[in-house]
Scaffold this active site. Structure first.
Site, short mmCIF file in Angstrom:
data_model
loop_
_atom_site.label_atom_id
_atom_site.label_comp_id
_atom_site.label_asym_id
_atom_site.label_seq_id
_atom_site.Cartn_x
_atom_site.Cartn_y
_atom_site.Cartn_z
N TYR A 182 0.84 -1.21 0.00
CA TYR A 182 0.00 0.00 0.00
C TYR A 182 0.87 1.25 0.00
CZ TYR A 182 0.86 0.62 5.05
OH TYR A 182 1.45 0.81 6.29
N CYS A 183 0.25 2.35 -0.44
CA CYS A 183 0.89 3.66 -0.46
C CYS A 183 -0.21 4.70 -0.33
CB CYS A 183 1.71 3.86 -1.73
SG CYS A 183 0.75 3.68 -3.24
N THR A 184 0.10 5.96 -0.54
CA THR A 184 -0.87 7.02 -0.29
C THR A 184 -2.11 6.90 -1.17
OG1 THR A 184 0.95 8.49 0.31
CG2 THR A 184 -1.20 9.52 -0.10
#
Length: 247
Positions: A182-184
């Protein structure tokens, strides 16, 4: 109610005319009174824009009229003030730099996990097949320090170009587990999940990233805030600017 609409969006789609698109999109955004950043590359588009909601949504609708951008989806949040100082449109080699040109999400993306599915897995402690779920944060270390999913792996990378080496070194430890990167907003974990699969990890990406998770299920299993690259600094799970930052 906050009056400035903030959006983030990206799409991996082949662009052979990024340089020609640059002035067209800049003129269109400036005419609409928008501020923010648009990145263009052969592999696609990445944008962060803020302004009047009618103008922002009109700009996006006009983008989607181009078949190459028809699948573009946005994540929305609101603020009382404009969080960007100017309108920039840049042409880059990559819309998110990884320095691995064989990773081409526009050709084939890794499987995605919906926010509601991830929350269900985290609630139960395993995925639907009973396997351990490992959350992997693909962001830079300073971003992770603002907040992250509880128990997530954090390799303390300083820039995304370091991710492939870190992933290759950790691949054996992740064997037999369901890894959700996951990331922003989703753009980094698009590339991260593909690379992880190339080194033998059963990897997925969180659809819509952290902001998409906040939008659909809130802050369950999350601690802290989410760093964003504008004057709001970070957003709460309610998608509001952090206390003391630009509202």
């Amino acid at each position: 109610m906050a009056s400035v609409l903030n959006i983030s969006a990206y799409l991996f789609t082949r662009l052979d005319d990024a340089a020609e698109l640059r002035p067209v999109l800049r003129d269109r955004a400036v005419a609409a009174g928008l501020k923010g950043t648009i990145l263009l590359a052969e592999e696609g588009i990445n944008l962060f824009l803020a302004g009047d909601q009618v103008a922002v949504r009109g700009f996006v609708d006009e983008l989607r009229a181009d078949p190459r951008f028809a699948a573009l989806t946005t994540k929305e949040s609101w603020s009382d003030a404009q969080p960007f100082g100017r309108m920039l449109v840049k042409v880059k080699r990559e819309i998110i730099r990884m320095d691995h040109p064989t990773i081409r999400p526009e050709a084939s993306r890794a499987p995605a996990v919906a926010p509601a599915t991830l929350r269900r897995w985290l609630d139960s402690g395993h995925d639907d097949d009973g396997r351990d779920v490992v959350l992997l944060d693909t962001r830079n270390a300073f971003e992770v320090d603002y907040g992250s999913f509880d128990g997530a792996l954090d390799w303390r990378i300083e820039r995304f170009t370091q991710f492939p080496d870190a992933a290759a070194a950790a691949a054996a430890d992740l064997e037999g587990k369901t890894v959700v990167s996951y990331c922003t907003g989703g753009i980094r974990c698009e590339k991260a999940a593909i690379y992880l699969r190339e080194v033998g990890v059963d990897a997925y990406q969180l659809d819509g990233g952290i902001l998409g998770y906040f939008e659909h299920v809130g802050g369950d299993h999350w601690s802290g805030e989410c760093f964003v690259f504008d004057e709001r600094e970070a957003l709460t799970p309610g998608l509001a600017p952090k206390a003391g930052a630009l509202a």
